[in-house]
Scaffold this motif. Structure first.
Motif, short mmCIF file in Angstrom:
data_model
loop_
_atom_site.label_atom_id
_atom_site.label_comp_id
_atom_site.label_asym_id
_atom_site.label_seq_id
_atom_site.Cartn_x
_atom_site.Cartn_y
_atom_site.Cartn_z
N ARG A 8 26.97 4.96 -16.62
CA ARG A 8 26.92 5.96 -15.55
C ARG A 8 26.87 7.35 -16.18
NH1 ARG A 8 28.07 6.00 -9.87
NH2 ARG A 8 28.73 8.07 -9.19
N PRO A 9 25.70 7.77 -16.59
CA PRO A 9 25.55 9.10 -17.19
C PRO A 9 25.69 10.19 -16.13
CG PRO A 9 23.40 8.10 -16.87
CD PRO A 9 24.41 7.05 -16.50
N SER A 10 26.04 11.39 -16.61
CA SER A 10 26.17 12.49 -15.65
C SER A 10 25.06 13.53 -15.81
CB SER A 10 27.56 13.14 -15.80
OG SER A 10 27.73 13.53 -17.15
N SER A 11 24.19 13.31 -16.76
CA SER A 11 23.05 14.23 -16.89
C SER A 11 21.78 13.43 -17.12
CB SER A 11 23.27 15.19 -18.07
OG SER A 11 23.07 14.49 -19.28
N LEU A 12 20.67 14.06 -16.82
CA LEU A 12 19.38 13.40 -16.98
C LEU A 12 19.13 13.07 -18.46
CD1 LEU A 12 16.83 12.45 -15.50
CD2 LEU A 12 15.87 14.75 -15.84
N ASP A 13 19.50 14.02 -19.34
CA ASP A 13 19.30 13.77 -20.77
C ASP A 13 20.09 12.56 -21.24
OD1 ASP A 13 17.51 15.78 -21.06
OD2 ASP A 13 19.00 17.29 -21.71
N ASP A 14 21.31 12.49 -20.77
CA ASP A 14 22.16 11.35 -21.14
C ASP A 14 21.54 10.05 -20.64
OD1 ASP A 14 24.25 9.85 -22.06
OD2 ASP A 14 25.70 10.50 -20.53
N ALA A 15 21.02 10.08 -19.42
CA ALA A 15 20.39 8.89 -18.86
C ALA A 15 19.19 8.47 -19.71
CB ALA A 15 19.96 9.15 -17.42
N LYS A 16 18.39 9.46 -20.08
CA LYS A 16 17.20 9.16 -20.88
C LYS A 16 17.59 8.55 -22.22
CE LYS A 16 14.18 12.64 -20.99
NZ LYS A 16 13.78 14.07 -20.90
N ALA A 17 18.63 9.13 -22.81
CA ALA A 17 19.07 8.64 -24.11
C ALA A 17 19.56 7.19 -24.01
CB ALA A 17 20.18 9.53 -24.64
N ARG A 18 20.32 6.92 -22.97
CA ARG A 18 20.84 5.55 -22.84
C ARG A 18 19.72 4.56 -22.55
NH1 ARG A 18 26.71 5.42 -21.36
NH2 ARG A 18 27.45 7.55 -21.64
N PHE A 40 20.28 -12.46 -6.86
CA PHE A 40 19.59 -13.74 -6.77
C PHE A 40 19.13 -14.24 -8.14
CE2 PHE A 40 18.71 -12.77 -2.20
CZ PHE A 40 19.37 -13.88 -1.71
N ARG A 41 19.45 -13.47 -9.17
CA ARG A 41 19.05 -13.80 -10.54
C ARG A 41 17.53 -13.80 -10.69
NH1 ARG A 41 23.01 -18.19 -13.43
NH2 ARG A 41 24.70 -16.73 -13.77
N LEU A 42 16.87 -13.06 -9.83
CA LEU A 42 15.42 -12.92 -9.97
C LEU A 42 15.11 -11.75 -10.89
CD1 LEU A 42 14.42 -13.50 -6.24
CD2 LEU A 42 14.13 -15.08 -8.15
N ALA A 43 16.06 -10.87 -11.08
CA ALA A 43 15.90 -9.77 -12.02
C ALA A 43 17.17 -9.68 -12.85
CB ALA A 43 15.69 -8.45 -11.26
N SER A 44 17.01 -9.20 -14.07
CA SER A 44 18.18 -9.02 -14.92
C SER A 44 17.86 -7.95 -15.95
CB SER A 44 18.55 -10.33 -15.63
OG SER A 44 17.48 -10.70 -16.48
N CYS A 45 18.86 -7.41 -16.59
CA CYS A 45 18.63 -6.43 -17.65
C CYS A 45 19.86 -6.40 -18.55
CB CYS A 45 18.37 -5.04 -17.05
SG CYS A 45 19.72 -4.40 -16.06
N ALA A 46 19.67 -5.87 -19.74
CA ALA A 46 20.80 -5.78 -20.66
C ALA A 46 21.66 -4.57 -20.31
CB ALA A 46 20.30 -5.68 -22.10
N ASP A 47 20.99 -3.48 -19.91
CA ASP A 47 21.70 -2.24 -19.60
C ASP A 47 21.23 -1.71 -18.25
OD1 ASP A 47 23.16 -1.39 -22.25
OD2 ASP A 47 21.20 -2.19 -22.84
N LEU A 48 22.19 -1.41 -17.42
CA LEU A 48 21.87 -0.83 -16.12
C LEU A 48 22.36 0.61 -16.14
CD1 LEU A 48 20.66 -1.67 -13.36
CD2 LEU A 48 23.01 -1.95 -12.55
N VAL A 49 21.41 1.53 -16.05
CA VAL A 49 21.75 2.95 -16.14
C VAL A 49 21.75 3.54 -14.74
CG1 VAL A 49 21.13 5.16 -17.17
CG2 VAL A 49 20.68 3.03 -18.43
N ASP A 50 22.93 3.85 -14.25
CA ASP A 50 23.13 4.29 -12.87
C ASP A 50 22.90 5.79 -12.77
OD1 ASP A 50 23.99 4.85 -10.33
OD2 ASP A 50 25.96 3.91 -10.55
N LEU A 51 21.96 6.19 -11.92
CA LEU A 51 21.64 7.62 -11.78
C LEU A 51 22.52 8.32 -10.75
CD1 LEU A 51 17.75 7.25 -11.80
CD2 LEU A 51 19.23 7.91 -13.71
#
Lengths: 267, 820
Positions: A8-18, A40-51
């Motif tokens: 859960r980044p607090s800036s756009l730059d941080d989000a981009k970096a993650r 539904f396990r139809l999508a998955s990801c290693a990292d979820l970056v919350d904007l």
């Protein structure tokens, strides 16, 4: 769901970096489409970056001849915005017609357009109102943004930041929503710019939003419902599902186009 | 005895009265505070130490042989405790309970063959649900597809590989039978006119907010199961689950949780508790199995009537209805859970509120590659209502008379009750004219007719529909077995019990022996006990028993609860009142006949100073028994149990001339929706909706109105949106709520104007009738009629549901093409 790491980044730059640091990262906006798909396990990801922690991404601003809506602005905020209602009431109407109260309080314009669901409402709003999508890298015109089924012109790691709508002379919104889910079976945004140019965009009917040039030309000459009489709508290539076959969708395009014009003239 | 049977004497003790203090009051629900603050304990809230979690791998095929199952990778996954196939399960449990005789065997986990998409193929228990689901993903199943049977009429002629249960013979007809009641052929011969229509009623179902779930544990020492589950009927036939699990009935305790919605679908759940229990016994730890939404929609007990009707109504030119003949093909899916009880149910009121002399029903219950039918609000009678109402509308149109007038002409008259219909069922009481007149008034039909005429000039399509529907309540067990071809479960009793205790301080405790499943059981019990003992409802606490403590109780379902629990409480309270009076008589040295119970105290009539409160008497009853004479024949304490039998039921005639009285407490309703159809899109909007119900004496008008409004929206769903739709391959295309469309507030009328008529039952305590299913009983035919009325200028006929915009638009387009 499959396991993932939540950021859960607090800036756009941080989000981009993650996002850049992850081999398999995804952005989370309102989560109205992504989270059910993950559940539904139809999508998955290693990292979820919350904007949702990036305040700068939300907000509505009226500028000279345009309205700018931050990517993380909720549908309810657009629907209820005094600026939007005054400048482009059809856009407020569109936002107010999305889903239900819960969806409108969570879902965002950025999430909607980047997910590019074929039955989403906002793509018609952007294309019909000649909007520009500002990303962290560039500005993309709506004509170039929506490229296919769940596909956009965004590059790997590119983040939509805001949407800029030119304020039209008039605009109208007409939607035939799926009963109960209220996704668009067919919905139309029509607008006429100060110079007279008309845009008419249809969502729900094909893989992605599209304009109907014959209708636009007829309306540019005479902005009235009657101008659309006799313009045929082919059912070829239209979506077909449980709730509407091709012929019904083709028919609805004509009906919704006329109603959108009626709406524009009534506003 | 006539061909229609006989009517027993009423056993009613409490007559309806005008001076009731609590019954008839719109009291707020007792259940609400704890539910609204989130303190209700639902199935998924149950967690016990050492609990493992289950997930189920389900069939992707509609019909296939299971060739092989390789679960080795799943078994090797860390955290997996047990992988159970159908063959494994068959070694430790028997087929699931069924009312069908001969049965259609159904296993908790399919073996050898899968018969519908979503049927369980392998169950996994693991340390958590994630691991259990991961394990399911690792299981490899090889299938050999068989021909899917999806169309009910094609199922009539299936042979060979398309037969689902070859051991029952080379056919997919699960049961076929014709029942004839009265002189059908003579009546048809005497008819001037026969209306013939084909109707299609869609498969839809109850959609509970919480799916079915169970937490089962097995005590190896005691050899005993405990299953906490959101089911009903556990105190009626929960022992059947023990039989399936191969333990003696006293080695199973079923503990109810709140049911987060049922609408019938949790009437007697069997798959989920059995699944949790067999896994718990296998792993030696408690196991929780909560269905996810797809588990629930593809493989639970939600699916309901899925019928084709070829219906004929015989009548005279003067409008007199004579006889009804129906050929019904009902698509039961892969198994027969409640037998064809849904058709027993439908026979209870198939002639509607009309005098019809004879009835023939020719039923084919076909087996197809779909989820088996369970129970859903209406249990088959809502379809019969649709059929008779559509036929009466068609008859009126054919005769050129007003649809309302034809109804009035044929109504059973108030002085004809109790009335036996040809099938043998009794209508205990009614006043159909009064209900119709009240609805016409609330609906302002005259005003809407004028607006309709105005609208038509402007190209608007407004329509008004009227349906006069029966609302049977309080089933007896006959409905489950009357159609069976061979003797099986042929129970005659379907009682409900309560336990009531007054503690030493005078507070009251009621134990209900059936669950909370979304209705207002505690409110009803509190109101009736308060009435009986002249105490305040806030001095009453309600709890629910498990099967260890339980008394025979059929439970909610079939709009029974209010009538049955009222009866049981009257019985139990009567015993307590008698004891209070006897103790008071002794203590106040008065004659029992001079005493009365008023305002929570026993009072010597006419002597205001001589009284003792219930609290004082309770104290004496609990702690001072030995201060009273030994010959008083009293035990300590102040408690009573009472099992109240069905108020009036008789058995089927041995020669099957009639089926006896099995669903007699007959409510009635009239629904009048006003709709506008957008003919360009096919969308229906409600402009007005009025519904008047006669549920006899009302216990709580507010909760009854909730039932009526909610049920009506349920009916709107059935009429316009909802369908469990299977494609040609037998895939359920509406397994999720994104496609199975449930009406929300936006699709509902802005207001449903509700009115009441009270025609008390002469057979039940206080004259109460059930009203739990009402709105869905009357909505669909009324809405179909309104749409047909709106589209009259185009000549559209409505004979199938649902009517989503796409389908209605297609009907409009066809009609426009015909007239062009």
């Amino acid at each position: 769901m499959y396991p993932f790491t939540y950021h859960r980044p607090s800036s756009l730059d941080d989000a981009k970096a993650r996002l850049a640091a992850s081999e398999d990262g995804r952005l989370l906006a309102g989560g109205m489409s992504l989270l059910p798909t993950m559940r539904f396990r139809l999508a998955s990801c290693a990292d979820l970056v919350d904007l949702n922690g990036i305040e700068a991404l939300a907000g509505i601003e009226r500028g000279d001849g345009h309205v700018r809506v931050g990517a993380m602005t909720r549908h309810a905020a657009v629907a209820g915005s005094a600026e939007v209602r005054e400048a482009i009431p059809a856009l407020a109407a569109l936002a107010g017609s999305i889903g239900d109260v819960q969806v409108r309080n969570r879902g965002t314009i950025g999430g909607s357009i980047c997910f590019a669901d074929p039955a989403a409402d906002y793509p018609a709003g952007l294309l019909g109102l000649d909007a520009t999508i500002n990303t962290d890298r560039r500005a993309i015109g709506a004509d170039d943004f929506f490229t296919g089924l769940y596909e956009t012109a965004l590059e790997e790691g590119e983040i939509a930041v805001s949407v800029e709508f030119a304020i039209p002379e008039r605009a109208g919104w007409a939607k035939f929503g799926n009963q109960a889910s209220r996704f668009a079976v067919v919905a139309v945004m029509v607008s006429q710019a100060a110079g007279g140019a008309v845009r008419l965009a249809v969502t729900g009917a094909r893989t992605h939003v599209f304009r109907v040039t014959e209708m636009e030309q007829a309306l540019a000459a005479n902005f009235s419902e009657e101008a659309l009489d006799g313009i045929p709508v082919s059912s070829e290539g239209l979506n077909e599902d449980l709730h509407a076959d091709r012929d019904y969708r083709a028919h609805l395009i004509g009906v919704m186009a006329r109603r959108a014009v009626r709406d524009a003239l009534a506003r | 005895m006539s061909d229609r049977g006989h009517i027993p004497e009423s056993r009613q003790r409490e007559k309806p009265r005008a001076d009731l203090q609590w019954i008839g009051k719109s009291m707020k629900r007792v259940e609400d505070p704890r539910l609204l603050v989130g303190k209700g304990i639902y199935a998924d809230d149950i967690n016990v130490p050492e609990m493992a979690h289950a997930a189920v791998l389900r069939s992707p095929h509609a019909h296939a042989r299971i060739v092989s199952i390789d679960a080795s990778k799943a078994e090797a996954l860390p955290g997996v405790l047990c992988v159970m196939t159908g063959a494994d399960a068959a070694e430790v449990c028997d087929p699931l309970p069924t009312w069908a005789s001969p049965p259609v065997l159904q296993a908790v986990i399919a073996h050898d063959r899968v018969r519908h998409v979503g049927e369980a193929v392998v169950a996994v228990a693991a340390e958590d649900r994630y691991i259990a689901e991961d394990a399911c993903d690792l299981i490899e199943v090889e299938y050999e597809p068989l021909p899917p049977v999806v169309d009910p009429e094609e199922a009539l002629t299936s042979t060979g590989d398309a037969v689902l249960h070859p051991e029952r013979g080379d056919t997919n007809i699960g049961l076929e039978r014709t029942l004839t009641f009265g002189p059908v052929e003579e009546d048809f011969a005497a008819a001037d006119l026969v209306i013939e229509r084909r109707f299609r009623w869609p498969r839809s179902g109850g959609q509970p907010l919480e799916t079915v779930g169970a937490v089962a544990s097995f005590d190896e020492g005691a050899g005993r199961f405990t299953i906490q589950c959101n089911t009903s009927m556990y105190n009626y036939c929960g022992w059947m689950i023990a039989s399936t699990l191969r333990v003696a009935p006293h080695k199973l305790n079923i503990v109810p949780t709140l049911a987060g919605g049922s609408f019938g679908s949790k009437m007697f759940v069997h798959k989920v508790p059995v699944m949790a229990a067999v896994l718990a016994r296998a792993v030696g730890r408690p196991v929780k199995f909560m269905e996810d939404r797809i588990d629930n929609t593809t493989s639970c007990d939600n699916h309901a009537s899925d019928r084709v009707y070829y219906a004929k109504l015989a009548l005279k030119q003067d409008g007199t209805l004579l006889s009804l003949k129906t050929r019904i093909i009902d698509d039961y899916g892969a198994y027969l859970q409640f037998g064809v009880g849904q058709h027993g149910n439908a026979l209870s009121q198939c002639v509607g509120p009309y005098r019809i002399n004879s009835v023939e029903v020719d039923l084919a219950a076909v087996l197809t590659n779909k989820c088996q039918q369970g129970a859903y609000r209406g249990f088959g009678s809502e379809v019969a209502n649709f059929v008779i109402e559509r036929l009466v509308d068609a008859a009126a149109d054919e005769l050129g008379v007003d649809r309302i007038a034809l109804r009035r002409q044929n109504f059973i008259q108030p002085d004809q009750f109790p009335y036996l219909i040809p099938t043998g069922n009794m209508y205990d009481s009614g006043n159909y004219q009064a209900v119709l007149e009240e609805t016409l008034k609330l609906a302002d039909v005259e005003g809407w007719r004028a607006k309709q005429a105005e609208g038509r000039k402007e190209g608007r399509y407004i329509g008004i529909g009227v349906a006069s529907c029966q609302e049977r309540s309080v089933f007896s067990a006959t409905e489950f077995w009357m159609w069976n071809l061979e003797p099986g479960v042929e129970w005659t009793s379907s009682p409900d019990g309560v336990s009531v205790k007054i503690d030493p301080t005078g507070k009251a405790f009621v134990t209900l022996h059936s669950p909370f499943w979304g209705n207002s059981p505690e409110t009803v019990a509190a109101q009736v006990l308060a009435e009986q003992l002249t105490i305040d409802p806030s001095d009453i606490e309600i709890t629910y028993s498990d099967t260890d403590q339980g008394l025979n109780s059929t439970g909610p379902g079939g709009s029974r609860f209010t009538v049955m629990v009222t009866g049981a409480i009257v019985g139990a309270a009567g015993k307590i009142r008698e004891k209070l009076l006897r103790i008071a008589a002794h203590l106040m040295e008065a004659d029992v006949r001079d005493l009365t119970l008023e305002d929570g105290a026993v009072q010597v009539k006419g002597v205001p100073d001589m009284k003792m409160s219930i609290a004082e008497l309770a104290d004496k009853a609990h702690y001072y028994r030995l201060s009273m004479p030994e010959d008083l024949d009293l035990t300590s304490g102040l408690d009573a149990t009472y099992v109240y039998d069905h108020p009036v039921t008789t058995l089927p005639d041995p020669d099957e001339r009639h089926m006896g009285i099995f669903y007699p407490i007959m409510g009635h309703s009239c629904h009048i929706p006003v709709v506008e159809v957008d003919i360009e899109t096919g969308q229906v909007h409600f402009l007005h909706y009025a519904a008047v119900h006669d549920c006899g004496t009302m216990v709580n008008p507010m909760t009854l109105e909730g039932h009526i409004r909610g049920g009506t929206v349920n009916g709107i769903g059935t009429a316009l949106f909802e369908e469990f739709s299977y494609d040609e391959a037998g895939q359920l295309t509406t397994a999720l709520w994104t496609d199975y469309l449930i009406p929300t507030i936006k699709e509902s009328p802005a207001d449903i104007v509700v009115g009441h008529v009270e025609t008390p039952s002469p057979f039940t305590e206080y004259g109460v009738k059930g009203g739990g299913e009402g709105g869905r009983m009357g909505g669909p035919p009324a809405i179909a009629a309104a749409i047909e009325d709106a589209l009259k200028p185009l000549g559209v006929t409505i004979d199938s549901l649902p009517l989503p915009p796409s389908k209605l638009r297609a009907l409009i387009r066809e009609a426009q093409a015909r007239s062009a």
